[in-house]
Design a protein around this motif. Structure first.
Motif, short mmCIF file in Angstrom:
data_model
loop_
_atom_site.label_atom_id
_atom_site.label_comp_id
_atom_site.label_asym_id
_atom_site.label_seq_id
_atom_site.Cartn_x
_atom_site.Cartn_y
_atom_site.Cartn_z
N SER A 148 0.84 -1.21 0.00
CA SER A 148 0.00 0.00 0.00
C SER A 148 0.87 1.25 0.00
O SER A 148 2.08 1.20 0.25
CB SER A 148 -0.89 0.00 1.25
OG SER A 148 -0.05 0.18 2.38
N GLU A 149 0.19 2.35 -0.25
CA GLU A 149 0.85 3.66 -0.20
C GLU A 149 1.45 3.87 1.20
O GLU A 149 2.56 4.37 1.35
CB GLU A 149 -0.21 4.73 -0.51
CG GLU A 149 0.32 6.09 -0.89
CD GLU A 149 1.11 6.11 -2.19
OE1 GLU A 149 0.78 5.35 -3.13
OE2 GLU A 149 2.11 6.86 -2.24
N ALA A 150 0.70 3.44 2.21
CA ALA A 150 1.18 3.62 3.60
C ALA A 150 2.46 2.81 3.83
O ALA A 150 3.41 3.29 4.46
CB ALA A 150 0.09 3.18 4.58
N ASP A 151 2.50 1.58 3.30
CA ASP A 151 3.72 0.76 3.42
C ASP A 151 4.89 1.48 2.76
O ASP A 151 6.02 1.48 3.27
CB ASP A 151 3.55 -0.59 2.70
CG ASP A 151 2.51 -1.47 3.34
OD1 ASP A 151 2.34 -1.40 4.56
OD2 ASP A 151 1.85 -2.24 2.59
N LEU A 152 4.59 2.07 1.62
CA LEU A 152 5.65 2.73 0.85
C LEU A 152 6.20 3.92 1.63
O LEU A 152 7.41 4.06 1.81
CB LEU A 152 5.07 3.17 -0.50
CG LEU A 152 6.03 3.90 -1.43
CD1 LEU A 152 7.13 2.97 -1.90
CD2 LEU A 152 5.28 4.46 -2.63
N VAL A 153 5.28 4.76 2.11
CA VAL A 153 5.70 5.97 2.81
C VAL A 153 6.47 5.61 4.07
O VAL A 153 7.48 6.23 4.41
CB VAL A 153 4.45 6.85 3.13
CG1 VAL A 153 4.85 8.02 4.03
CG2 VAL A 153 3.82 7.34 1.84
N ALA A 154 6.03 4.55 4.73
CA ALA A 154 6.71 4.13 5.97
C ALA A 154 8.03 3.41 5.69
O ALA A 154 8.74 3.03 6.62
CB ALA A 154 5.78 3.24 6.78
N GLY A 155 8.33 3.17 4.40
CA GLY A 155 9.59 2.50 4.05
C GLY A 155 9.62 1.04 4.47
O GLY A 155 10.68 0.45 4.68
N ARG A 156 8.43 0.43 4.59
CA ARG A 156 8.36 -0.95 5.09
C ARG A 156 8.61 -2.01 4.01
O ARG A 156 8.87 -3.16 4.32
CB ARG A 156 6.93 -1.23 5.62
CG ARG A 156 6.67 -0.82 7.05
CD ARG A 156 5.40 -1.48 7.56
NE ARG A 156 4.19 -0.96 6.95
CZ ARG A 156 3.49 0.07 7.41
NH1 ARG A 156 3.87 0.70 8.50
NH2 ARG A 156 2.40 0.48 6.78
N LEU A 157 8.47 -1.63 2.74
CA LEU A 157 8.42 -2.66 1.69
C LEU A 157 9.72 -3.47 1.57
O LEU A 157 9.64 -4.70 1.40
CB LEU A 157 8.03 -2.02 0.36
CG LEU A 157 6.58 -1.50 0.37
CD1 LEU A 157 6.25 -0.77 -0.94
CD2 LEU A 157 5.59 -2.63 0.61
N PRO A 158 10.89 -2.85 1.67
CA PRO A 158 12.11 -3.68 1.58
C PRO A 158 12.16 -4.75 2.67
O PRO A 158 12.52 -5.90 2.40
CB PRO A 158 13.24 -2.66 1.73
CG PRO A 158 12.65 -1.38 1.23
CD PRO A 158 11.21 -1.41 1.67
#
Ligand SMILES: Cc1ncc(C[n+]2csc(CCOP(=O)(O)OP(=O)(O)O)c2C)c(N)n1
Ligand SMILES: [Mg+2]
Length: 537
Positions: A148-158
């Motif tokens: 999600s956009e929230a995951d992206l902004v929080a830098g969680r995806l890596p």
């Protein structure tokens, strides 16, 4: 992180990290079929391929794709390979190869794109339940929520990608015995892809931040079993089924080696064993112990041996799982405690009988000669795939005492996907000549796998088709004797009238007929992609 963080598609960021993690974990080959929902993964893989970091193979038909991947993994000593599909029926088309991989311990990483959870079960296009679609044929199915956009902004995806891939890689190759496919069912929301971040850059950053040499080591066999205690001084034989059977020869006793065991050329191998089982009951009656390695599947007489009374049956755990057809295995395991050394006289007696045996000969050009020619041609710089059906069983009688690199899909012994499997083997070892020896129906079943991807480069790939006009294997079964001829042919043998030459040429392959040994020998020396058709009555 790139500056354009907020304009990146979460789908692309996540996909780039997932594939970068896979590559950092040692996956070098990816197999993709085109589709919309999987576009972020495909774009990321395209970037890695453009940078020369991975080998990327593209197929149209996902069934063919998955068998090609299976062959590539086999040809690379069962290294994990990635398979990418879009959503819907594309995923289901992986199923035959996933089953074969499950039953023969081949690690496949299935990246199946899916709709996000809010679009499931509401009639959205190309959406079905992909979670659990392969049942227990996968070691695990990860249902991964859409980034999600929230995951992206929080830098969680890596970190999410790292954790996911680490577990998937571990599960698909826990040990030689427990290897198998895993499914990463990856949901994606729109926008489904973007050009940033570039997966190659993500990969390079990743390498900087983690210790190098994450290549998988050779896998351990599963240990920890109580040792199997064998008194080899008693009359003992090894039955070697489909391989790899690294240990088969180490027992020091006669081996009855199926052709796909890879042990025909071993000193201990009794290559006329299929004849001797019937013709030398005096010797067979002396056998007190049988050790089974690999998965024997080819003949009823061999399986019947296992049902003899007063026999001790030891089963070596194998990649093909638990083999104990009659529930009479005395012990199953893979550590052996030698209670007494083999009796040399017993071995020598078998070797002598084998050497003295004169197999029935015929002057006609038939299956025996085909097998001998193909086998001998495959002694150097070659690998051979034996299709299911009659020829592999004929090879059980006739394959010479010569060691070659040999494969067969004996996990489920399907006639499907054989051309694709051979192509995968060729792709993983392009310096070798790859041969597949198959029947005419097996050829037609997988004829779509003749579609050439020009990016695969030049391959020396020979499909040798024994065209006996239908499934001649069925001639030896019960119904061939009970049914009238017409019914038998219509219901089982299924004669076909396809012109294999036209088919081969339509797909851009060379085609040659071989009508005798010399023509076959010459054809087997040709290079490039070729269908060698041997017509038999
Ligand atoms: C996917 C799949 N479908 C059906 C079968 C059953 N089956 C076993 S052998 C065979 C016929 C194969 O004929 P061909 O390839 O011509 O080989 P032949 O026995 O004539 O040499 C079939 C249909 C199978 N093993 N796998
Ligand atoms: Mg046939």
């Amino acid at each position: 992180m790139p500056d354009s963080l907020t304009t990146d598609s979460p789908a692309q960021v996540f996909a780039a990290n997932v594939v970068a993690e896979l590559v950092a974990g040692g996956v070098t080959d990816f197999f993709i079929a085109p589709g919309a929902r999987s576009q972020a993964i495909t774009v990321a893989l395209g970037q890695l391929a453009a940078a020369g970091t991975i080998n990327l193979h593209v197929r149209l038909d996902e069934r063919s794709l998955a068998f090609t991947a299976l062959g590539a993994s086999l040809g690379g000593f069962r290294k994990p390979v990635g398979v990418v599909t879009t959503s819907g029926t594309a995923v289901a088309n992986l199923h035959p190869a996933v089953l074969e991989a499950h039953h023969s311990g081949v690690p496949l990483i299935l990246l199946t794109a899916d709709r996000p959870h809010e679009l499931r079960g509401v009639g959205a296009n190309q959406t079905t339940n992909q979670v659990g679609i392969f049942g227990d044929a996968v070691v695990k199915c990860f249902d991964v929520a859409a980034p999600s956009e929230a995951d992206l902004v929080a830098g969680r995806l890596p970190d999410l990608a790292k954790a996911l891939v680490a577990e998937a890689m571990q599960l698909c190759q826990q040990s030689q015995i427990q290897a198998g496919p895993v499914q990463l069912n990856l949901a994606f929301r729109e926008p489904l892809s973007g050009l940033t971040p570039n997966a190659q850059t993500v990969y390079e950053e990743l390498l900087k931040s983690q210790p190098t040499d994450a290549q998988p080591d050779s896998l351990p066999l599963e240990l920890g079993d109580a040792p199997v205690s064998i008194d080899y001084s008693r009359p003992t034989i090894v039955i070697a089924g489909a391989g790899p059977n690294y240990s088969g020869a180490s027992h020091g006793v006669p081996i009855f080696a199926e052709p796909s065991s890879g042990l025909r050329g071993d000193y201990h191998s009794i290559n006329n064993y299929r004849f001797l089982i019937e013709q030398r009951p005096d010797l067979i009656d002396q056998i007190e112990q049988i050790i089974i390695v690999g998965k024997p599947t080819l003949s009823r007489p061999v399986l019947a041996l296992l049902r003899r009374p007063n026999l001790r049956v030891f089963v070596e755990k194998s990649i093909y799982g638990h083999f104990d057809l009659y529930g009479n295995a005395t012990q199953i395991g893979n550590q052996i405690e030698v209670l007494a050394e083999p009796d040399e006289a017993w071995l020598q007696q078998w070797l002598q009988v084998d050497q003295d045996f004169i197999a029935p000969k015929s002057d006609r050009f038939e299956r025996r000669q085909i097998i001998e020619e193909v086998w001998l041609a495959s002694q150097v710089e070659s690998q051979l795939l034996l299709g299911a059906s009659r020829m592999i069983r004929e090879a059980d009688f006739w394959a010479p005492a010569v060691e070659i690199e040999v494969y067969s899909n004996r996990g489920l012994a399907g006639i499907d996907g054989t051309i694709a499997t051979a192509t995968g083997l060729a792709l993983s070892n392009p310096e070798l000549t790859t041969r597949a020896l198959i029947g005419d129906l097996t050829f037609l079943h997988d004829v779509g796998s003749l579609v050439i991807d020009p990016n695969d480069g030049e391959l020396d790939l020979q499909i040798i088709v024994v065209n006996d006009n239908g499934g001649s294997i069925f001639e030896s079964l019960e119904m061939a004797k009970t049914l009238d001829r017409e019914s038998f042919e219509r219901l089982f043998k299924t004669p076909q009238i396809a012109d294999l030459k036209k088919l081969a040429e339509a797909y851009g392959w060379n085609h040659v007929y071989a009508t005798d040994e010399l023509e076959l020998r010459a054809a087997l020396k040709q290079t490039g992609r070729i269908v060698i058709e041997v017509a038999l009555a």
